[in-house]
Design a protein around this motif. Structure first.
Motif, short mmCIF file in Angstrom:
data_model
loop_
_atom_site.label_atom_id
_atom_site.label_comp_id
_atom_site.label_asym_id
_atom_site.label_seq_id
_atom_site.Cartn_x
_atom_site.Cartn_y
_atom_site.Cartn_z
N PHE A 171 0.82 -1.21 0.00
CA PHE A 171 0.00 0.00 0.00
C PHE A 171 0.85 1.26 0.00
O PHE A 171 0.50 2.26 -0.65
CB PHE A 171 -0.95 -0.01 1.20
CG PHE A 171 -2.06 -1.02 1.07
CD1 PHE A 171 -3.05 -0.86 0.10
CD2 PHE A 171 -2.11 -2.13 1.90
CE1 PHE A 171 -4.08 -1.79 -0.03
CE2 PHE A 171 -3.13 -3.06 1.78
CZ PHE A 171 -4.12 -2.89 0.81
N LEU A 172 1.97 1.24 0.71
CA LEU A 172 2.83 2.41 0.75
C LEU A 172 3.48 2.69 -0.60
O LEU A 172 3.54 3.84 -1.05
CB LEU A 172 3.90 2.22 1.83
CG LEU A 172 3.39 2.32 3.28
CD1 LEU A 172 4.43 1.78 4.25
CD2 LEU A 172 3.02 3.76 3.63
N LEU A 173 3.96 1.65 -1.26
CA LEU A 173 4.57 1.83 -2.57
C LEU A 173 3.53 2.25 -3.60
O LEU A 173 3.78 3.11 -4.45
CB LEU A 173 5.28 0.56 -3.02
CG LEU A 173 6.56 0.19 -2.27
CD1 LEU A 173 7.11 -1.14 -2.78
CD2 LEU A 173 7.62 1.29 -2.39
N ASP A 174 2.35 1.63 -3.55
CA ASP A 174 1.28 2.01 -4.47
C ASP A 174 0.91 3.48 -4.32
O ASP A 174 0.47 4.13 -5.27
CB ASP A 174 0.04 1.13 -4.24
CG ASP A 174 0.10 -0.18 -5.01
OD1 ASP A 174 0.87 -0.26 -6.00
OD2 ASP A 174 -0.62 -1.12 -4.64
N ALA A 175 1.08 4.00 -3.09
CA ALA A 175 0.77 5.41 -2.82
C ALA A 175 1.99 6.31 -3.06
O ALA A 175 1.97 7.49 -2.70
CB ALA A 175 0.27 5.58 -1.40
N ASP A 176 3.04 5.74 -3.66
CA ASP A 176 4.25 6.48 -4.05
C ASP A 176 5.06 7.02 -2.87
O ASP A 176 5.72 8.06 -2.99
CB ASP A 176 3.91 7.63 -5.01
CG ASP A 176 3.65 7.12 -6.43
OD1 ASP A 176 4.30 6.14 -6.83
OD2 ASP A 176 2.79 7.70 -7.11
N TYR A 177 5.05 6.32 -1.75
CA TYR A 177 5.92 6.69 -0.65
C TYR A 177 7.33 6.17 -0.90
O TYR A 177 7.52 5.19 -1.63
CB TYR A 177 5.40 6.12 0.68
CG TYR A 177 4.31 6.98 1.29
CD1 TYR A 177 4.61 7.99 2.19
CD2 TYR A 177 2.97 6.77 0.95
CE1 TYR A 177 3.61 8.78 2.74
CE2 TYR A 177 1.96 7.56 1.49
CZ TYR A 177 2.30 8.55 2.39
OH TYR A 177 1.30 9.35 2.92
N ALA A 178 8.30 6.85 -0.31
CA ALA A 178 9.68 6.38 -0.34
C ALA A 178 9.93 5.57 0.94
O ALA A 178 9.69 6.08 2.04
CB ALA A 178 10.64 7.56 -0.41
N ILE A 179 10.38 4.35 0.78
CA ILE A 179 10.54 3.44 1.91
C ILE A 179 12.00 3.04 2.06
O ILE A 179 12.65 2.61 1.10
CB ILE A 179 9.68 2.17 1.73
CG1 ILE A 179 8.21 2.54 1.47
CG2 ILE A 179 9.82 1.26 2.94
CD1 ILE A 179 7.57 3.32 2.58
#
Length: 202
Positions: free
Chosen positions: A24-32
């Motif tokens: 979900f975080l990557l789909d929302a374009d967050y940097a992890i």
């Protein structure tokens, strides 16, 4: 540009929590910035009969494959022993850190102020810098020692979000139950990127 979020993964059972959070975080374009503890390698083997690679580039591809997100967002994986990485320094600005799932061994070390690997050091940095640290413990039953350690972390500013799902959102699959816990953990970071039925009063 949005500051990155640190995702810590320990050797607790329930790696699906980390996988769904990452999806979900990557789909929302967050940097992890992801760091998995040494024990995580063994848990992947035990729970899924899958070998997690140690090389950071191969590990990035591995986590993206598990999460089913090929290109969205930004993901950087760190070796567990690299205590000189960017996330080990308080001068590296982040949104905070989510440790999901979090073993009781990691909880105990963080409560005692120990930093024997990069994951623990990154969490310690969040506490000392006053940044958000979200702990998702995955253990039952909890001993008095576990409870005291969790209390110490809460007193130091961490948020404790046990991996306990609800049923009022009418879950139909295991993923629905997992996603509820992930969403509640991300709520503590003011991140809302998971579609879910929240409590509504008639």
């Amino acid at each position: 540009m949005t500051k990155p979020l640190i995702l810590g993964v320990t050797g607790a059972s329930g790696l699906i929590y980390a996988v769904r959070a990452l999806k979900f975080l990557l789909d929302a374009d967050y940097a992890i910035e992801l760091v998995a503890s040494k024990s995580t390698y063994m848990v992947w083997q035990a729970e899924q009969n899958i070998r997690m690679p140690a090389n950071p580039e191969e590990q990035e591809e591995f986590w993206r494959q598990q999460a089913g997100v090929e290109k969205n967002g930004k993901l950087r994986c760190h070796p567990w022993g690299d205590v000189g990485a960017n996330i080990a320094s308080g001068s590296f600005r982040t949104l905070g850190m989510l440790i999901m799932p979090c073993s009781m061994s990691t909880v105990a070390k963080l409560a005692g102020g120990l930093s024997s690997d990069l994951l623990e050091r990154a969490a310690d940095v969040c506490l000392k810098e006053g940044r958000k640290l979200i702990i998702v413990p995955r253990e039952t039953p909890l001993s008095l020692i576990h409870l005291r350690n969790l209390t110490s972390l809460a007193e130091a500013g961490a948020k404790i979000v046990p991996a306990i799902p609800a049923w009022y959102h009418n879950p139909q699959t295991i993923e629905d139950l997992v996603d509820f816990v992930v969403a509640r953990a991300l709520d503590q970071l003011d991140i809302e990127c998971i579609p879910m039925n929240r409590w509504k009063q008639d």
